[in-house]
Design an enzyme around this catalytic site. Structure first.
Site, PDB file in Angstrom:
ATOM      1  CG  ASP A 101      -2.043  -0.867   1.167  1.00  0.00           C
ATOM      2  OD1 ASP A 101      -2.088  -1.711   0.254  1.00  0.00           O
ATOM      3  OD2 ASP A 101      -3.025  -0.998   1.942  1.00  0.00           O
ATOM      4  CG  HIS A 247       2.226   0.101   4.415  1.00  0.00           C
ATOM      5  ND1 HIS A 247       1.610  -1.020   5.335  1.00  0.00           N
ATOM      6  CD2 HIS A 247       1.195   0.962   4.094  1.00  0.00           C
ATOM      7  CE1 HIS A 247       0.507  -0.895   5.709  1.00  0.00           C
ATOM      8  NE2 HIS A 247       0.124   0.314   4.971  1.00  0.00           N
TER       9      HIS A 247
END
Ligand SMILES: [Zn+2]
Length: 310
Positions: A101, A247
């Site tokens: 992400d 992430h």
């Protein structure tokens, strides 16, 4: 000239046919093609300018056919407008999806892509619109490498959104993803995993899959979490059909980059194979549970205080 152009058309048709066959055989819809397609599109354009009308039409039809092969990450009907944390897959086959992400992000996204390439595997990236605006080349690299992408809003905020504000966050990102990469995606991940601030409700109404996760690496807490802990969080909680939260952007993600090879190796040792989120949902062996998103007005603000920044 005419014969040469017809030969070009035939070559392109074979190319398109090969791509279609390849895509179906790998159950890998909407991936691959971008670099080759761009080249062939250009070839058709430049030749088409001087060709006779009939051939021009054929060129246009071919161009359209090629455009339709650009990556398109559609959600199976059963998952449209649903909140999904994992897929119910055949447990013997042990498939899992890594998701990244908050990119595209300088340096770390490219490092993640390198590691994925070395390991010959595909993953899914949920992009933030404003980061995509700053780093379009990185997004094109993600797509060219054959990974799936999803929408993670324009500005990644946690407050309540009016329907019009939510629409802007998601639609502007969708438009820029398409403009930058040629990809259409119907996968949405709400920032912070927040389901009740208006964003997920808009995504639900527009038939997105609202993609949560089943395994949290805890890398959203930053570099204070040791590399070994990130890897342990994933390896101890992995299940077949799982979706792993990682992430690649939005800050310093060096510990995620360091942990990634251990995560991949550890999961492989447990017998896992890596797929994208669209591929994982395509393997679902039973209907997903019906879990509609609550409308924002029924939401109590307490959620906003407990969720980490994801
Ligand atoms: Zn996020």
């Amino acid at each position: 000239m005419r014969i040469a152009f017809i030969a070009l058309i035939a070559m392109c048709a074979i190319l398109v046919s090969n791509i279609i066959t390849s895509e179906i055989s790998h159950a890998n819809r909407g991936m691959v093609v971008s670099a080759t397609v761009t080249h062939k599109e250009n070839a058709v354009n430049s030749d088409g300018l001087t060709a006779e009308a009939g051939i021009e039409e054929q060129g246009e039809a071919l161009k359209l056919a090629i455009a339709q092969l650009k990556p398109k990450f559609e959600v199976p009907e059963a998952f449209q407008g649903k909140v999904i944390r994992e897929a119910k897959t055949n447990t013997e086959d042990k498939f899992i999806a890594l998701t990244f992400d908050d990119g595209p992000w300088p340096r770390t996204t490219s490092k993640v892509l390198e590691i994925l390439k070395e390991n010959d595997m595909k993953a899914t990236f949920f992009l933030i619109g404003k980061h995509l605006k700053d780093n379009p080349e990185i997004a094109r690299e993600i797509v060219a490498d054959g990974h799936a992408i999803g929408n993670h809003t324009w500005s990644h905020q946690y407050h309540k959104f009016s329907p019009a504000e939510a629409a802007k966050e998601i639609d502007d990102t969708e438009a820029l993803i398409y403009e930058t990469t040629g990809v259409k995606t119907s996968y949405f991940r709400p920032p912070g995993g927040m389901l009740k601030n208006g964003l997920a409700a808009y995504a639900e109404q527009n038939s997105y899959a609202v993609m949560m996760w089943s395994v949290d690496s805890a890398d959203s807490r930053g570099n204070g979490v040791p590399v070994a802990t990130l890897a342990k969080n994933v390896l101890e909680n992995a299940r077949p059909g799982g979706v792993v939260l990682l992430h690649d952007g939005g800050g310093d993600r060096s510990t995620t980059v360091q942990a990634l090879p251990q995560i991949i190796e550890g999961l492989r040792q447990q017998g896992y194979k890596f797929v994208t989120v669209p591929q994982l949902l395509g393997m679902q062996t039973e209907a997903p549970p019906s879990q509609p998103v609550m409308p924002p007005e029924e939401h109590a603000d307490k959620d906003t205080q407990t969720l980490p920044s994801q």
